[in-house]
Design a protein around this motif. Structure first.
Motif, mmCIF file in Angstrom:
data_model
loop_
_atom_site.group_PDB
_atom_site.id
_atom_site.type_symbol
_atom_site.label_atom_id
_atom_site.label_comp_id
_atom_site.label_asym_id
_atom_site.label_seq_id
_atom_site.Cartn_x
_atom_site.Cartn_y
_atom_site.Cartn_z
ATOM 1 N N ALA A 147 -5.319 7.961 10.442
ATOM 2 C CA ALA A 147 -5.563 8.786 9.252
ATOM 3 C C ALA A 147 -4.519 8.552 8.166
ATOM 4 N N GLY A 148 -3.270 8.263 8.580
ATOM 5 C CA GLY A 148 -2.201 8.082 7.596
ATOM 6 C C GLY A 148 -1.759 6.651 7.405
ATOM 7 N N GLY A 149 -2.362 5.710 8.167
ATOM 8 C CA GLY A 149 -1.947 4.302 8.066
ATOM 9 C C GLY A 149 -0.490 4.116 8.447
ATOM 10 N N LEU A 150 -0.039 4.832 9.488
ATOM 11 C CA LEU A 150 1.379 4.829 9.849
ATOM 12 C C LEU A 150 1.775 3.633 10.703
ATOM 13 N N ARG A 151 2.998 3.198 10.526
ATOM 14 C CA ARG A 151 3.610 2.287 11.490
ATOM 15 C C ARG A 151 3.896 3.099 12.747
ATOM 16 N N GLU A 179 11.339 7.938 2.204
ATOM 17 C CA GLU A 179 10.444 9.029 2.584
ATOM 18 C C GLU A 179 9.209 9.033 1.692
ATOM 19 N N ARG A 180 8.056 9.311 2.276
ATOM 20 C CA ARG A 180 6.832 9.433 1.483
ATOM 21 C C ARG A 180 5.951 10.530 2.083
ATOM 22 N N ILE A 181 5.129 11.107 1.241
ATOM 23 C CA ILE A 181 4.166 12.123 1.678
ATOM 24 C C ILE A 181 2.811 11.441 1.850
ATOM 25 N N GLY A 283 -13.545 1.560 -1.663
ATOM 26 C CA GLY A 283 -13.302 1.758 -3.091
ATOM 27 C C GLY A 283 -11.907 2.183 -3.514
ATOM 28 N N ALA A 284 -10.964 2.336 -2.552
ATOM 29 C CA ALA A 284 -9.595 2.707 -2.941
ATOM 30 C C ALA A 284 -8.956 1.556 -3.726
ATOM 31 N N ASP A 285 -8.161 1.882 -4.740
ATOM 32 C CA ASP A 285 -7.519 0.807 -5.498
ATOM 33 C C ASP A 285 -6.248 0.347 -4.794
ATOM 34 N N LEU A 286 -5.864 -0.889 -5.088
ATOM 35 C CA LEU A 286 -4.775 -1.558 -4.382
ATOM 36 C C LEU A 286 -3.450 -0.826 -4.521
ATOM 37 N N ARG A 287 -3.156 -0.335 -5.725
ATOM 38 C CA ARG A 287 -1.874 0.355 -5.970
ATOM 39 C C ARG A 287 -1.760 1.627 -5.123
ATOM 40 N N THR A 288 -2.855 2.353 -5.018
ATOM 41 C CA THR A 288 -2.845 3.588 -4.220
ATOM 42 C C THR A 288 -2.600 3.264 -2.750
ATOM 43 N N VAL A 289 -3.296 2.245 -2.257
ATOM 44 C CA VAL A 289 -3.125 1.846 -0.849
ATOM 45 C C VAL A 289 -1.695 1.371 -0.610
ATOM 46 N N GLN A 290 -1.124 0.661 -1.586
ATOM 47 C CA GLN A 290 0.271 0.220 -1.479
ATOM 48 C C GLN A 290 1.203 1.415 -1.283
ATOM 49 N N GLU A 291 1.028 2.436 -2.108
ATOM 50 C CA GLU A 291 1.886 3.628 -2.021
ATOM 51 C C GLU A 291 1.683 4.371 -0.704
ATOM 52 N N LEU A 292 0.432 4.493 -0.289
ATOM 53 C CA LEU A 292 0.136 5.212 0.953
ATOM 54 C C LEU A 292 0.724 4.492 2.166
ATOM 55 N N GLY A 294 3.358 2.589 2.059
ATOM 56 C CA GLY A 294 4.815 2.488 1.931
ATOM 57 C C GLY A 294 5.297 1.060 1.773
ATOM 58 N N HIS A 295 4.441 0.194 1.187
ATOM 59 C CA HIS A 295 4.839 -1.190 0.938
ATOM 60 C C HIS A 295 5.715 -1.260 -0.309
ATOM 61 N N ALA A 296 6.841 -1.949 -0.205
ATOM 62 C CA ALA A 296 7.715 -2.109 -1.370
ATOM 63 C C ALA A 296 7.088 -3.058 -2.379
ATOM 64 N N ASN A 297 6.349 -4.052 -1.889
ATOM 65 C CA ASN A 297 5.786 -5.084 -2.759
ATOM 66 C C ASN A 297 4.270 -5.113 -2.626
ATOM 67 N N ILE A 298 3.573 -5.163 -3.733
ATOM 68 C CA ILE A 298 2.102 -5.139 -3.683
ATOM 69 C C ILE A 298 1.527 -6.396 -3.042
ATOM 70 N N SER A 299 2.301 -7.492 -3.018
ATOM 71 C CA SER A 299 1.798 -8.726 -2.401
ATOM 72 C C SER A 299 1.571 -8.523 -0.901
ATOM 73 N N THR A 300 2.335 -7.610 -0.300
ATOM 74 C CA THR A 300 2.131 -7.295 1.118
ATOM 75 C C THR A 300 0.789 -6.617 1.319
ATOM 76 N N THR A 301 0.399 -5.769 0.373
ATOM 77 C CA THR A 301 -0.873 -5.044 0.471
ATOM 78 C C THR A 301 -2.051 -5.959 0.167
ATOM 79 N N GLN A 302 -1.810 -6.980 -0.665
ATOM 80 C CA GLN A 302 -2.907 -7.845 -1.112
ATOM 81 C C GLN A 302 -3.570 -8.612 0.023
ATOM 82 N N ILE A 303 -2.873 -8.789 1.143
ATOM 83 C CA ILE A 303 -3.460 -9.496 2.287
ATOM 84 C C ILE A 303 -4.747 -8.811 2.731
#
Length: 325
Positions: A147-151, A179-181, A283-292, A294-303
Motif C-alpha cells: 500500500a505504501g511502496g515501502l522498502r 522522513e516522508r509521509i 495514471g499516477a504521474d512520475l513526480r508523485t510516484v517519485q515522492e511517494l 522516496g527516490h532522490a532522483n527521478i531517473s530511479t523512478t523512470q525505470i
C-alpha cells in the motif's frame, strides 16, 4: 564479509564520514566489503597506501573481477564504492589527484524490475490466514509494504507513533534518514487495525514476560517516558515480542509464495516494484510516484515507465491481429 583485511586509516575515516551523513548500516557494510576487497587486490600488487594507486592498478582490478565472472552490476557497484572513496580523499585534500578520473564504469544491461500483477497481489494477500497473531501481523505487514511502496527496511523500522490510521498515513524513515509521509489504502488500514487490536498485544506480551519488573516512576516522569516509549515502540513484532527483522520478513514471504506456487521470484522489494508499476499503470504521474517512493532522483523512478511500456507492448502483440502476422 572480508573482515581480515585492515583498511587504511583514510578509508576508515571515509566510512565514518558516510555514517555521520546518516547512511544505513546495511549500505555501510556493503561499502566496507567493497573497499576491503579492493584494498586486498592492491596489497597483492605491492601497493602500500591509497596514494600509490594509479589508473592502471584500477583497470587491473576491474579485469581481475571480470576474469572471476562477476556480474557487470557487481563490478559497477564495487567501482562506485572506490570512486566515492577517492572523491572524498581529493575533496578533503588528502590526495592531489584522482586515479578514477580516466576509468569508465562498465555499461550495465537494463534490468527491468519484476512485479506482481494486480490479481497476483490480491491472491497473495488473501492467502495469508489471520487466525493467529503472526498471521494478523503478516497480513498487515505485506498490505502495508504494498500500500505504501515501502522498502523492507522502512517497514520493519516503523514505530507505533508513526502510524495514523485515522488519516491513513505512515511516517516513514527512508534512505539517508529522510522522513516522508506515505498514504495507505483502506485494505492496509483495516489489516493494521486488526493486527494492532488483536495480534500485536499477544506478541508484545511475550516480550514483557521476559523483562525484569521495575518500580514505577513518578507520574510526571511516567507521562514523559510513555511518549518516549511510543516513539521507540516497533509496529511489527517478531514471535518473541521484539522488532521484526528484514530477514524474517523475507522468510515469511517465501513461505506464502511457495504455497501459492507462483512461477516467479518474489521478494518484499517485488511488492514495492508492483506498487510503482500499478500506480503508473493507473495514471499516477512520475513526480508523485517519485515522492511517494522516496527516490532522490527521478531517473530511479523512470525505470518503472519502461516496465509499463514493455507490458503494453506485450499486450498489443498478443491482442492485435496485425501484430501477430
Amino acid at each position: 564479509m572480508v573482515s581480515a583485511i585492515a583498511l587504511p586509516a583514510l578509508a576508515e575515516e571515509f566510512l565514518k564520514y558516510l555514517e555521520a551523513r546518516g547512511m544505513s548500516p546495511h549500505t555501510l557494510v556493503n561499502y566496507r566489503i567493497d573497499l576491503e576487497l579492493f584494498w586486498k587486490a592492491m596489497q597483492e600488487i605491492q601497493i602500500a597506501d591509497l596514494g600509490g594507486v594509479d589508473h592502471l592498478a584500477i583497470r587491473r582490478y576491474l579485469a581481475e573481477l571480470a576474469g572471476k565472472k562477476y556480474a557487470r552490476r557487481t563490478i559497477s557497484r564495487r567501482l562506485s564504492s572506490v570512486r566515492s572513496l577517492y572523491r572524498f580523499l581529493c575533496k578533503n585534500e588528502y590526495l592531489s589527484s584522482n586515479p578514477l578520473l580516466s576509468v569508465t564504469t562498465p555499461k550495465l544491461d537494463k534490468k527491468l524490475p519484476s512485479f506482481l500483477m494486480a490479481d497476483e497481489t490480491a491472491r497473495l494477500m488473501e492467502s495469508i490466514g489471520t487466525g493467529t497473531p503472526l498471521g494478523l501481523r503478516d497480513r498487515a505487514l505485506f498490505e502495508t509494504i504494498y500500500a505504501g511502496g515501502l522498502r523492507v527496511s522502512e517497514a520493519v523500522g516503523l514505530n507505533m507513533d508513526g502510524v495514523d490510521l485515522a488519516a491513513a498515513t505512515l511516517r516513514v524513515l527512508g534512505k539517508g534518514n529522510k522522513e516522508r509521509i506515505v498514504p495507505i489504502g483502506r485494505k492496509a488500514v483495516a489489516a493494521l487495525r486488526h493486527y494492532i487490536s488483536y495480534g500485536r498485544g499477544q506478541l508484545q506480551q511475550k516480550n514483557r514476560s521476559s523483562q525484569p519488573i521495575l518500580p514505577a516512576p513518578p507520574v510526571a516522569g511516567r507521562v514523559h517516558r510513555r511518549a518516549q516509549a511510543q516513539a521507540q515502540t516497533p509496529l511489527f513484532l517478531n514471535r518473541d515480542g521484539g522488532r521484526l527483522s528484514a530477514r524474517s520478513v523475507r522468510r515469511s514471504l517465501d513461505g506464502y509464495i511457495q504455497k501459492l506456487a507462483l512461477a516467479k521470484k518474489v521478494s518484499p522489494h517485488t511488492l514495492r516494484h508492483s506498487y510503482a508499476t500499478h500506480m503508473l499503470d493507473n495514471g499516477a504521474d512520475l513526480r508523485t510516484v517519485q515522492e511517494l517512493l522516496g527516490h532522490a532522483n527521478i531517473s530511479t523512478t523512470q525505470i518503472y515507465t519502461h516496465v509499463t511500456r514493455e507490458r503494453m507492448k506485450n499486450i498489443y502483440n498478443a491482442a492485435h491481429p496485425r501484430a501477430r502476422e
